[in-house]
Design an enzyme around this catalytic site. Sequence first.
Site, PDB file in Angstrom:
ATOM      1  N   HIS A 140       0.839  -1.197   0.000  1.00 45.97           N
ATOM      2  CA  HIS A 140       0.000   0.000   0.000  1.00 45.97           C
ATOM      3  C   HIS A 140       0.876   1.250   0.000  1.00 45.97           C
ATOM      4  CE1 HIS A 140       0.612  -0.795   4.387  1.00 45.97           C
ATOM      5  NE2 HIS A 140       0.935   0.469   4.321  1.00 45.97           N
TER       6      HIS A 140
HETATM    7  C1  T46 Z   1       2.772   0.929   6.907  1.00 52.48           C
HETATM    8  C2  T46 Z   1       3.542  -0.294   7.215  1.00 52.48           C
HETATM    9  C3  T46 Z   1       5.013  -0.055   7.376  1.00 52.48           C
HETATM   10  C4  T46 Z   1      -4.592  -0.333  13.284  1.00 52.48           C
HETATM   11  O1  T46 Z   1      -5.720  -0.582  13.769  1.00 52.48           O
HETATM   12  N1  T46 Z   1      -3.884   0.743  13.751  1.00 52.48           N
HETATM   13  C5  T46 Z   1      -2.656   1.067  13.258  1.00 52.48           C
HETATM   14  O2  T46 Z   1      -2.045   2.058  13.725  1.00 52.48           O
HETATM   15  C6  T46 Z   1      -2.099   0.264  12.200  1.00 52.48           C
HETATM   16  C7  T46 Z   1      -0.740   0.609  11.618  1.00 52.48           C
HETATM   17  C8  T46 Z   1      -2.835  -0.799  11.748  1.00 52.48           C
HETATM   18  N2  T46 Z   1      -4.054  -1.087  12.289  1.00 52.48           N
HETATM   19  C9  T46 Z   1      -4.766  -2.269  11.797  1.00 52.48           C
HETATM   20  C10 T46 Z   1      -5.224  -2.229  10.356  1.00 52.48           C
HETATM   21  C11 T46 Z   1      -5.236  -3.680   9.963  1.00 52.48           C
HETATM   22  O3  T46 Z   1      -6.479  -4.247  10.345  1.00 52.48           O
HETATM   23  O4  T46 Z   1      -3.907  -3.390  11.903  1.00 52.48           O
HETATM   24  C12 T46 Z   1      -4.146  -4.300  10.841  1.00 52.48           C
HETATM   25  C13 T46 Z   1      -2.864  -4.587  10.083  1.00 52.48           C
HETATM   26  O5  T46 Z   1      -2.489  -3.388   9.364  1.00 52.48           O
HETATM   27  P1  T46 Z   1      -1.824  -3.455   7.920  1.00 52.48           P
HETATM   28  O6  T46 Z   1      -2.339  -4.618   7.172  1.00 52.48           O
HETATM   29  O7  T46 Z   1      -1.993  -2.097   7.293  1.00 52.48           O
HETATM   30  O8  T46 Z   1      -0.292  -3.719   8.293  1.00 52.48           O
HETATM   31  P2  T46 Z   1       0.985  -3.601   7.334  1.00 52.48           P
HETATM   32  O9  T46 Z   1       2.091  -4.234   8.060  1.00 52.48           O
HETATM   33  O10 T46 Z   1       0.677  -4.056   5.967  1.00 52.48           O
HETATM   34  O11 T46 Z   1       1.262  -2.005   7.231  1.00 52.48           O
HETATM   35  C14 T46 Z   1       1.643  -1.273   8.370  1.00 52.48           C
HETATM   36  C15 T46 Z   1       0.936   0.079   8.395  1.00 52.48           C
HETATM   37  O12 T46 Z   1      -0.487  -0.136   8.337  1.00 52.48           O
HETATM   38  C16 T46 Z   1       1.322   0.967   7.241  1.00 52.48           C
HETATM   39  O13 T46 Z   1       0.892   2.275   7.464  1.00 52.48           O
HETATM   40  O14 T46 Z   1       3.271   1.818   6.242  1.00 52.48           O
HETATM   41  O15 T46 Z   1       3.052  -1.030   8.344  1.00 52.48           O
END
Ligand code: T46
Length: 135
Positions: free
Chosen positions: A50
């Site tokens: 993303h």
């Molecule tokens: C990024 C990379 C480096 C939350 O509820 N609060 C938060 O602050 C974050 C970061 C995530 N979430 C929830 C959203 C999803 O349901 O946690 C779950 C996993 O998030 P995501 O799939 O977006 O995780 P990554 O590792 O793909 O990405 C994360 C960050 O979301 C993103 O901003 O740049 O780490």
Amino acid sequence: MYNVSMLKFIDIKDKYGHLTPIESKIDIPFEIKRIYCITRVDQGITRGFHSHRKLHQVLICINGSVKIRTKNPIEEEVIELNDPSVGLYLGNYVWREMFDFSEGSVLLVIASEYYDENDYIRNYDFYLEEAKKRF
Ligand code: T46
């Protein structure tokens, strides 16, 4: 690469070990609103896929190692993080993928904004469409 840079923090080493202080708007080029950490990622998993419209972040691997693939419509780069005194700054409209997490690795992320799912572009075609206007 546009909107991507490496930050080097102070590494204070003495006979008791290492200490790296990180201060908002001094070592990090924005006011810190949120931190989170990514841990216990199984081998072979890739996260991310993303970009963000507004959010700026600094990624620091405080234990072990992880690779970060960054992309924009014209450039692509892979950076390995493996040093707690090194940060990877990602500005907005940078596509990111995190992979090759070593066992026990801890990726600390320092963010400029509170969590907002509307700030994410999670579809690569939509990302290219929006990002192309900026590159
Ligand atoms: C990024 C990379 C480096 C939350 O509820 N609060 C938060 O602050 C974050 C970061 C995530 N979430 C929830 C959203 C999803 O349901 O946690 C779950 C996993 O998030 P995501 O799939 O977006 O995780 P990554 O590792 O793909 O990405 C994360 C960050 O979301 C993103 O901003 O740049 O780490």
